[in-house]
Write a protein that holds these residues in place. Structure first.
Motif, PDB file in Angstrom:
ATOM      1  N   MET A   1      -6.267   8.884  -2.710  1.00  0.00           N
ATOM      2  CA  MET A   1      -6.692  10.165  -3.268  1.00  0.00           C
ATOM      3  C   MET A   1      -5.839  11.280  -2.693  1.00  0.00           C
ATOM      4  O   MET A   1      -5.641  11.374  -1.491  1.00  0.00           O
ATOM      5  CB  MET A   1      -8.167  10.377  -2.895  1.00  0.00           C
ATOM      6  CG  MET A   1      -8.695  11.738  -3.319  1.00  0.00           C
ATOM      7  SD  MET A   1     -10.472  11.850  -3.056  1.00  0.00           S
ATOM      8  CE  MET A   1     -10.551  12.966  -1.663  1.00  0.00           C
ATOM      9  N   ARG A   2      -5.316  12.093  -3.562  1.00  0.00           N
ATOM     10  CA  ARG A   2      -4.565  13.265  -3.107  1.00  0.00           C
ATOM     11  C   ARG A   2      -5.521  14.293  -2.540  1.00  0.00           C
ATOM     12  O   ARG A   2      -6.578  14.545  -3.100  1.00  0.00           O
ATOM     13  CB  ARG A   2      -3.808  13.892  -4.283  1.00  0.00           C
ATOM     14  CG  ARG A   2      -2.497  13.220  -4.573  1.00  0.00           C
ATOM     15  CD  ARG A   2      -1.854  13.914  -5.739  1.00  0.00           C
ATOM     16  NE  ARG A   2      -1.493  15.276  -5.355  1.00  0.00           N
ATOM     17  CZ  ARG A   2      -0.243  15.662  -5.131  1.00  0.00           C
ATOM     18  NH1 ARG A   2       0.728  14.812  -5.232  1.00  0.00           N
ATOM     19  NH2 ARG A   2       0.017  16.900  -4.804  1.00  0.00           N
ATOM     20  N   PHE A   3      -5.106  14.916  -1.480  1.00  0.00           N
ATOM     21  CA  PHE A   3      -6.000  15.876  -0.849  1.00  0.00           C
ATOM     22  C   PHE A   3      -5.961  17.224  -1.562  1.00  0.00           C
ATOM     23  O   PHE A   3      -6.970  17.892  -1.713  1.00  0.00           O
ATOM     24  CB  PHE A   3      -5.632  16.034   0.623  1.00  0.00           C
ATOM     25  CG  PHE A   3      -6.691  16.746   1.393  1.00  0.00           C
ATOM     26  CD1 PHE A   3      -7.957  16.188   1.519  1.00  0.00           C
ATOM     27  CD2 PHE A   3      -6.434  17.969   1.969  1.00  0.00           C
ATOM     28  CE1 PHE A   3      -8.942  16.848   2.223  1.00  0.00           C
ATOM     29  CE2 PHE A   3      -7.419  18.627   2.682  1.00  0.00           C
ATOM     30  CZ  PHE A   3      -8.670  18.071   2.804  1.00  0.00           C
ATOM     31  N   PHE A   4      -4.782  17.587  -2.036  1.00  0.00           N
ATOM     32  CA  PHE A   4      -4.658  18.899  -2.675  1.00  0.00           C
ATOM     33  C   PHE A   4      -4.448  18.750  -4.176  1.00  0.00           C
ATOM     34  O   PHE A   4      -3.675  17.910  -4.615  1.00  0.00           O
ATOM     35  CB  PHE A   4      -3.480  19.675  -2.090  1.00  0.00           C
ATOM     36  CG  PHE A   4      -3.664  20.013  -0.650  1.00  0.00           C
ATOM     37  CD1 PHE A   4      -4.730  20.824  -0.250  1.00  0.00           C
ATOM     38  CD2 PHE A   4      -2.799  19.540   0.306  1.00  0.00           C
ATOM     39  CE1 PHE A   4      -4.900  21.140   1.088  1.00  0.00           C
ATOM     40  CE2 PHE A   4      -2.974  19.860   1.638  1.00  0.00           C
ATOM     41  CZ  PHE A   4      -4.028  20.660   2.035  1.00  0.00           C
ATOM     42  N   TYR A   5      -5.117  19.575  -4.913  1.00  0.00           N
ATOM     43  CA  TYR A   5      -4.866  19.632  -6.349  1.00  0.00           C
ATOM     44  C   TYR A   5      -3.579  20.385  -6.622  1.00  0.00           C
ATOM     45  O   TYR A   5      -3.255  21.332  -5.913  1.00  0.00           O
ATOM     46  CB  TYR A   5      -5.994  20.401  -7.042  1.00  0.00           C
ATOM     47  CG  TYR A   5      -7.222  19.580  -7.352  1.00  0.00           C
ATOM     48  CD1 TYR A   5      -7.243  18.222  -7.122  1.00  0.00           C
ATOM     49  CD2 TYR A   5      -8.338  20.180  -7.900  1.00  0.00           C
ATOM     50  CE1 TYR A   5      -8.364  17.484  -7.410  1.00  0.00           C
ATOM     51  CE2 TYR A   5      -9.475  19.455  -8.186  1.00  0.00           C
ATOM     52  CZ  TYR A   5      -9.486  18.110  -7.946  1.00  0.00           C
ATOM     53  OH  TYR A   5     -10.599  17.388  -8.232  1.00  0.00           O
ATOM     54  N   THR A   6      -2.878  19.969  -7.650  1.00  0.00           N
ATOM     55  CA  THR A   6      -1.810  20.807  -8.180  1.00  0.00           C
ATOM     56  C   THR A   6      -2.458  21.885  -9.042  1.00  0.00           C
ATOM     57  O   THR A   6      -3.637  21.784  -9.402  1.00  0.00           O
ATOM     58  CB  THR A   6      -0.847  19.989  -9.051  1.00  0.00           C
ATOM     59  OG1 THR A   6      -1.588  19.480 -10.163  1.00  0.00           O
ATOM     60  CG2 THR A   6      -0.235  18.833  -8.286  1.00  0.00           C
ATOM     61  N   CYS A   7      -1.688  22.913  -9.405  1.00  0.00           N
ATOM     62  CA  CYS A   7      -2.237  23.962 -10.265  1.00  0.00           C
ATOM     63  C   CYS A   7      -2.705  23.374 -11.593  1.00  0.00           C
ATOM     64  O   CYS A   7      -3.729  23.785 -12.130  1.00  0.00           O
ATOM     65  CB  CYS A   7      -1.185  25.039 -10.522  1.00  0.00           C
ATOM     66  SG  CYS A   7      -0.893  26.059  -9.071  1.00  0.00           S
ATOM     67  N   LYS A   8      -1.968  22.399 -12.082  1.00  0.00           N
ATOM     68  CA  LYS A   8      -2.331  21.785 -13.356  1.00  0.00           C
ATOM     69  C   LYS A   8      -3.701  21.103 -13.245  1.00  0.00           C
ATOM     70  O   LYS A   8      -4.553  21.235 -14.122  1.00  0.00           O
ATOM     71  CB  LYS A   8      -1.250  20.769 -13.731  1.00  0.00           C
ATOM     72  CG  LYS A   8      -1.249  20.415 -15.185  1.00  0.00           C
ATOM     73  CD  LYS A   8      -0.068  19.520 -15.504  1.00  0.00           C
ATOM     74  CE  LYS A   8      -0.317  18.807 -16.816  1.00  0.00           C
ATOM     75  NZ  LYS A   8       0.595  17.672 -17.002  1.00  0.00           N
ATOM     76  N   GLN A   9      -3.882  20.361 -12.143  1.00  0.00           N
ATOM     77  CA  GLN A   9      -5.175  19.692 -11.941  1.00  0.00           C
ATOM     78  C   GLN A   9      -6.288  20.710 -11.761  1.00  0.00           C
ATOM     79  O   GLN A   9      -7.403  20.526 -12.252  1.00  0.00           O
ATOM     80  CB  GLN A   9      -5.105  18.788 -10.721  1.00  0.00           C
ATOM     81  CG  GLN A   9      -4.308  17.528 -10.951  1.00  0.00           C
ATOM     82  CD  GLN A   9      -4.137  16.741  -9.660  1.00  0.00           C
ATOM     83  OE1 GLN A   9      -3.697  17.276  -8.649  1.00  0.00           O
ATOM     84  NE2 GLN A   9      -4.506  15.484  -9.682  1.00  0.00           N
ATOM     85  N   ALA A  10      -5.979  21.784 -11.029  1.00  0.00           N
ATOM     86  CA  ALA A  10      -6.987  22.813 -10.801  1.00  0.00           C
ATOM     87  C   ALA A  10      -7.418  23.447 -12.128  1.00  0.00           C
ATOM     88  O   ALA A  10      -8.601  23.638 -12.383  1.00  0.00           O
ATOM     89  CB  ALA A  10      -6.450  23.882  -9.848  1.00  0.00           C
ATOM     90  N   HIS A  11      -6.444  23.729 -12.991  1.00  0.00           N
ATOM     91  CA  HIS A  11      -6.771  24.300 -14.303  1.00  0.00           C
ATOM     92  C   HIS A  11      -7.640  23.338 -15.105  1.00  0.00           C
ATOM     93  O   HIS A  11      -8.598  23.737 -15.756  1.00  0.00           O
ATOM     94  CB  HIS A  11      -5.493  24.608 -15.088  1.00  0.00           C
ATOM     95  CG  HIS A  11      -4.832  25.874 -14.656  1.00  0.00           C
ATOM     96  ND1 HIS A  11      -4.051  26.625 -15.498  1.00  0.00           N
ATOM     97  CD2 HIS A  11      -4.853  26.512 -13.475  1.00  0.00           C
ATOM     98  CE1 HIS A  11      -3.605  27.681 -14.837  1.00  0.00           C
ATOM     99  NE2 HIS A  11      -4.075  27.640 -13.601  1.00  0.00           N
ATOM    100  N   GLN A  12      -7.282  22.054 -15.027  1.00  0.00           N
ATOM    101  CA  GLN A  12      -8.057  21.067 -15.775  1.00  0.00           C
ATOM    102  C   GLN A  12      -9.486  20.993 -15.259  1.00  0.00           C
ATOM    103  O   GLN A  12     -10.443  20.951 -16.042  1.00  0.00           O
ATOM    104  CB  GLN A  12      -7.388  19.704 -15.674  1.00  0.00           C
ATOM    105  CG  GLN A  12      -8.079  18.702 -16.565  1.00  0.00           C
ATOM    106  CD  GLN A  12      -7.356  17.373 -16.596  1.00  0.00           C
ATOM    107  OE1 GLN A  12      -6.219  17.266 -16.148  1.00  0.00           O
ATOM    108  NE2 GLN A  12      -7.997  16.364 -17.135  1.00  0.00           N
ATOM    109  N   MET A  13      -9.646  21.022 -13.947  1.00  0.00           N
ATOM    110  CA  MET A  13     -10.985  20.977 -13.369  1.00  0.00           C
ATOM    111  C   MET A  13     -11.793  22.220 -13.748  1.00  0.00           C
ATOM    112  O   MET A  13     -12.980  22.135 -14.016  1.00  0.00           O
ATOM    113  CB  MET A  13     -10.900  20.883 -11.840  1.00  0.00           C
ATOM    114  CG  MET A  13     -10.661  19.487 -11.360  1.00  0.00           C
ATOM    115  SD  MET A  13     -11.944  18.363 -11.950  1.00  0.00           S
ATOM    116  CE  MET A  13     -10.964  16.950 -12.369  1.00  0.00           C
TER     117      MET A  13
END
Ligand SMILES: [Zn+2]
Length: 64
Positions: A1-13
């Motif tokens: 599991m990645r600890f930090f989200y990328t901006c793309k993942q953050a937007h998706q969440m």
């Protein structure tokens, strides 16, 4: 599991969070990302404004 989200993942969440309840882990990672990322914080604020505007519109809708 990645600890930090990328901006793309953050937007998706952020957008998934409008449709479903995020898990505790997802919310924690999102919060962590937002605490470090100004642009996603802005995006999150806009999403919230948008959601509130939509809620208001659907509540008052058909009144005109
Ligand atoms: Zn970001």
């Amino acid at each position: 599991m990645r600890f930090f989200y990328t901006c793309k993942q953050a937007h998706q969440m952020l957008s998934e969070g409008m449709d479903r309840q995020l898990s505790v882990a997802e919310r924690a990672q999102l919060k962590l990302h937002l605490s470090m990322c100004r642009s996603c914080t802005n995006f999150s604020g806009q999403m919230r404004l948008l959601r509130e505007a939509m809620k208001k519109m659907s509540k008052d809708g058909g009144n005109e």
